[in-house]
Design a protein around this motif. Sequence first.
Motif, short mmCIF file in Angstrom:
data_model
loop_
_atom_site.label_atom_id
_atom_site.label_comp_id
_atom_site.label_asym_id
_atom_site.label_seq_id
_atom_site.Cartn_x
_atom_site.Cartn_y
_atom_site.Cartn_z
N GLU A 1 21.45 29.36 25.31
CA GLU A 1 22.90 29.38 25.52
C GLU A 1 23.27 30.11 26.80
OE1 GLU A 1 24.50 31.03 21.99
OE2 GLU A 1 24.35 29.16 20.83
N LYS A 2 22.55 31.20 27.10
CA LYS A 2 22.85 31.93 28.34
C LYS A 2 22.39 31.13 29.56
CE LYS A 2 25.01 35.19 26.48
NZ LYS A 2 25.33 34.33 25.33
N LEU A 3 21.30 30.41 29.45
CA LEU A 3 20.87 29.54 30.55
C LEU A 3 21.89 28.42 30.80
CD1 LEU A 3 17.09 29.36 29.64
CD2 LEU A 3 18.00 30.27 31.77
N ARG A 4 22.41 27.84 29.74
CA ARG A 4 23.42 26.79 29.89
C ARG A 4 24.71 27.35 30.47
NH1 ARG A 4 22.17 24.20 23.95
NH2 ARG A 4 20.34 22.95 24.57
N LEU A 5 25.08 28.56 30.03
CA LEU A 5 26.28 29.19 30.59
C LEU A 5 26.11 29.42 32.08
CD1 LEU A 5 29.01 30.63 30.36
CD2 LEU A 5 27.76 32.71 29.68
N CYS A 6 24.93 29.90 32.48
CA CYS A 6 24.66 30.12 33.90
C CYS A 6 24.79 28.81 34.67
CB CYS A 6 23.26 30.71 34.06
SG CYS A 6 22.81 31.06 35.78
N ARG A 7 24.20 27.75 34.13
CA ARG A 7 24.25 26.45 34.80
C ARG A 7 25.69 25.95 34.91
NH1 ARG A 7 20.89 24.89 38.07
NH2 ARG A 7 19.10 25.06 36.65
N ASN A 8 26.49 26.16 33.87
CA ASN A 8 27.89 25.71 33.90
C ASN A 8 28.70 26.47 34.93
OD1 ASN A 8 27.42 23.85 31.87
ND2 ASN A 8 28.06 25.23 30.23
N ILE A 9 28.46 27.78 35.04
CA ILE A 9 29.18 28.57 36.04
C ILE A 9 28.79 28.14 37.45
CG2 ILE A 9 29.48 30.90 36.98
CD1 ILE A 9 29.14 31.98 34.14
N LEU A 10 27.50 27.91 37.66
CA LEU A 10 27.05 27.45 38.98
C LEU A 10 27.70 26.12 39.35
CD1 LEU A 10 23.23 28.31 38.81
CD2 LEU A 10 25.02 29.54 40.06
N ALA B 1 29.23 34.62 42.40
CA ALA B 1 29.09 33.22 42.78
C ALA B 1 30.19 32.83 43.78
CB ALA B 1 29.14 32.33 41.55
N ALA B 2 31.39 33.31 43.52
CA ALA B 2 32.50 33.03 44.44
C ALA B 2 32.26 33.70 45.79
CB ALA B 2 33.82 33.51 43.83
N ASP B 3 31.75 34.96 45.78
CA ASP B 3 31.46 35.66 47.03
C ASP B 3 30.43 34.92 47.86
OD1 ASP B 3 33.25 37.65 46.45
OD2 ASP B 3 31.75 39.09 45.74
N MET B 4 29.38 34.42 47.20
CA MET B 4 28.31 33.70 47.91
C MET B 4 28.87 32.48 48.63
SD MET B 4 25.15 33.80 45.20
CE MET B 4 24.06 35.21 45.05
N VAL B 5 29.68 31.71 47.91
CA VAL B 5 30.23 30.50 48.50
C VAL B 5 31.19 30.83 49.63
CG1 VAL B 5 31.68 28.50 48.04
CG2 VAL B 5 29.94 29.17 46.38
N GLU B 6 32.04 31.83 49.42
CA GLU B 6 33.04 32.19 50.43
C GLU B 6 32.39 32.74 51.69
OE1 GLU B 6 36.87 35.22 50.91
OE2 GLU B 6 36.05 34.77 48.91
N SER B 7 31.32 33.53 51.55
CA SER B 7 30.67 34.15 52.71
C SER B 7 29.66 33.24 53.38
CB SER B 7 29.97 35.44 52.28
OG SER B 7 28.91 35.15 51.38
N GLY B 8 29.31 32.14 52.70
CA GLY B 8 28.31 31.23 53.26
C GLY B 8 26.89 31.67 53.00
N GLY B 9 26.70 32.70 52.16
CA GLY B 9 25.36 33.20 51.84
C GLY B 9 24.80 32.52 50.61
#
Length: 837
Positions: free
Chosen positions: A588-597, A553-561
């Motif tokens: 719970e895994k769906l909520r975790l994904c949403r929180n990380i995003l 997720a960090a790579d996507m944001v940093e690279s603009g992809g």
Amino acid sequence: MKKYILKLFIVSAFANGETDRICLLKCSGYLLDRRKMLYFLYDDFSGERTVEMNLKEKDFDLTFQMGKGENITTVLNDIKLIYILSGSMDVSVGTENFNAGAGDFFLLNVGQSFGWKSREDCLYACLKIRYGLFTENLGMPYLYFICSTVRGDMNADIYQRVFQVLSQLVREYTAAPGTPGFRRETLWYSLMDILVRHCLFHRPESIENIEISQRMILVMQYVCANYMKNLSQDEAAKTMYLSSSAFSRWFKKQCGVNYGDFVTRVRLTHSVEDLIFTNKSMTDIALDNGFSNASVFTKVFRKHYGQTPTDYRKGHTSVQEVGNDLIARVKSSPEFLKIRSRTAVQKVRVVQADTDQGTVWEDCWNQGINAGDAADLLSARIQSQILTLKENLGLKYVRISNIFSSRLRLRKEHSVGPMNFDGIDGVMDFIISNGMHPFIDLCDREHVVFLAMNEFLYKEQAEGTFLTADELFQVLTDMFRHFVGRYGVREVSSWLIECWYDDRSRRVVGLDENYGVIFREICSRLKEAAPGIRVGGCGLELGISEQHFREIAADMVESGGIPDFITMYIYPYAGLRSQISDFDYTVEKLRLCRNILAQYHLEDLDIYVTEWNLSVSSRNYYNDSCAKASMLLRHVSSSAGCGRMFMYSVVSDLSSNYYDSSKLLFGAPGLMSKDGLYKPVYYALWFLRQLSGKLLACGPEHMITVSASGVYQILLFCPKALNYKYFLRKEYDIKPSDLEGMFEDNAQIVLNMEINHVPETDYYMKCYILDQTHGSLLDQWMSMGLPEGLNGKDIEYLKGVTQPGLIFRKISAAQGRLLLKETMELHQIKLIQIYPS
């Protein structure tokens, strides 16, 4: 107390290059002092060590007994609970007399005299709890319980609690006689907890506060708790706060016998029980019951009973365990048959819905299916099964992987010149010509048939398709230009593309490159070829790879992809441990994904679950069962509204074909068998497709919708958590017959449903039923004896008999309400459709 020699053997087990120590302990059914047990488990030693340890008397025991006639009156030395399974008996407990019949149970206290007689065969379960277990753990020297269905002194709530534990213990001891287990000990302690909390009648703070005339029962309890020890009169007198001479006179007056004679009688009573109900040697019986040796025991026994212990054992066999024959009689007894359906173990739920409320229902679970390797779709059998699913489930997308595989003969080695698209065109032609769209997983994935997490039946290494990122970009660009030329930009723009990240090798499409950089370039090139195409990533299971997901997720944001959507896998595992019985794992895994995003300001992205199942194993008969279908719906109900698309993995058992898969079913995870027969999990998804319109109610056992035309659809399910027996076995070691005993309970669920604000008219109600009797391919195959080598006619027969049951009836709405009551059995699923008549 008897001493045993216990040998501990340390066995080395090698896993991932590390050595794990395992202690194998065999104690002939005796429980060890837990402090000593922990000492030896954690003591750092290897090899073989011989340790002398004192073992306690067996803490718990359940025997099934049957007798006709009269049982001698004995003074009880342990807590006993009698549960009548069939017949009846006239019982005497102290000065009380009563009759107990099938379904009754009553508790007998230490120090009480007990006897019974019966004019017919009376079958009962006798549960014994060592009295010392109460006194040692509670710190109370004297205890008295009242727990009986024949005296009318139990309220309904306590009765149900006792009965539930009692019935589960009976089932445990009939399912696997003589086999210990953690669940059994848990149930025993649950029973003790109920007795102490709700049935304990007498707990004196001090013996000095009790009248001397009332102390007899306490003396008896003292003796019964310590009969295996050296019980001197002086010690007993101290417990009564009396001198030895005063105690002797008082005891003789109260009991009619000398103190020493009473101790002998208690020891003999235990000895008689051991003679009748065990195969212990005479020496063991003597030492276990406080006699100095076998000779003294034989002499005392002959004096009281007029014969030797050996002769007594031979002549008293009318009430004893008789092995498998008695177990069979227990299972056929009326009371045992009621255990499964008794209302005392029903769980009642109230469900309310209102047609004036609700949210839009969107079926996220039938939009696409995971079909596996692209090359597999060149098989006519796979194509036929996908078309069946498309017609019945309404599939829009077919997800395929490894589109660059050498099996499709795309190009020779690593050339980027002219390519042969015939193979991949055959796959795409099939999908598109049948009204579906490709969902392409860009990957260089190894082909695996899993036995369990990190255990493989078959594993084909990834090909290493690309050597450089430039090679990948060129091949991908040429391929999608070809697709646009063949199918048109409009069609290709409707496709979905996933760029997968391999968290094991930390590679993307087989390359050791930064994910964000690779993803940005792939996305740019594909959108140049087909501007409307949607590209997402990265396909990780957050129960295993949460940290990798954060990094990407960090790579996507940093690279603009920035992706058009996020993909993830959901298989209920935490590390290598299955979490299949965690009802909330998916949500719970769906909520975790949403929180990380949200942490990376990507919270508005759709989440696509591109691989979704309850097990990775392809050799687990749970995959073929109604239990899985019901559990799957439980995960659906908890995660409704949390994801955009869920793609079940996989279409068919053909994906897991190997040398061992010649049987009709072999534990693979497909919706359909290799012969194209529907499995229970298919029907679960088909039932889901019937829901439409507005979602009125959603809960742990139900989902209710109403269509625009006023048709009510009610989907009910009765999922059960798996117990320790499942998790102590390898998934691939479980046989079809093992599944029955692997669930926490078999309680029915009664659903009282009320739908408000409905038109007051008459309705037809159509109910589809899926359970072990209706629609279960596995259970039908088991009823046939699990035959192999079935021919075409046999397969056609099974197609006809493995369909859900169907019931019609009329109901009416009154005062704007529809009232329904449905009783759900173990693993059962019902789809109820209600429409105006």
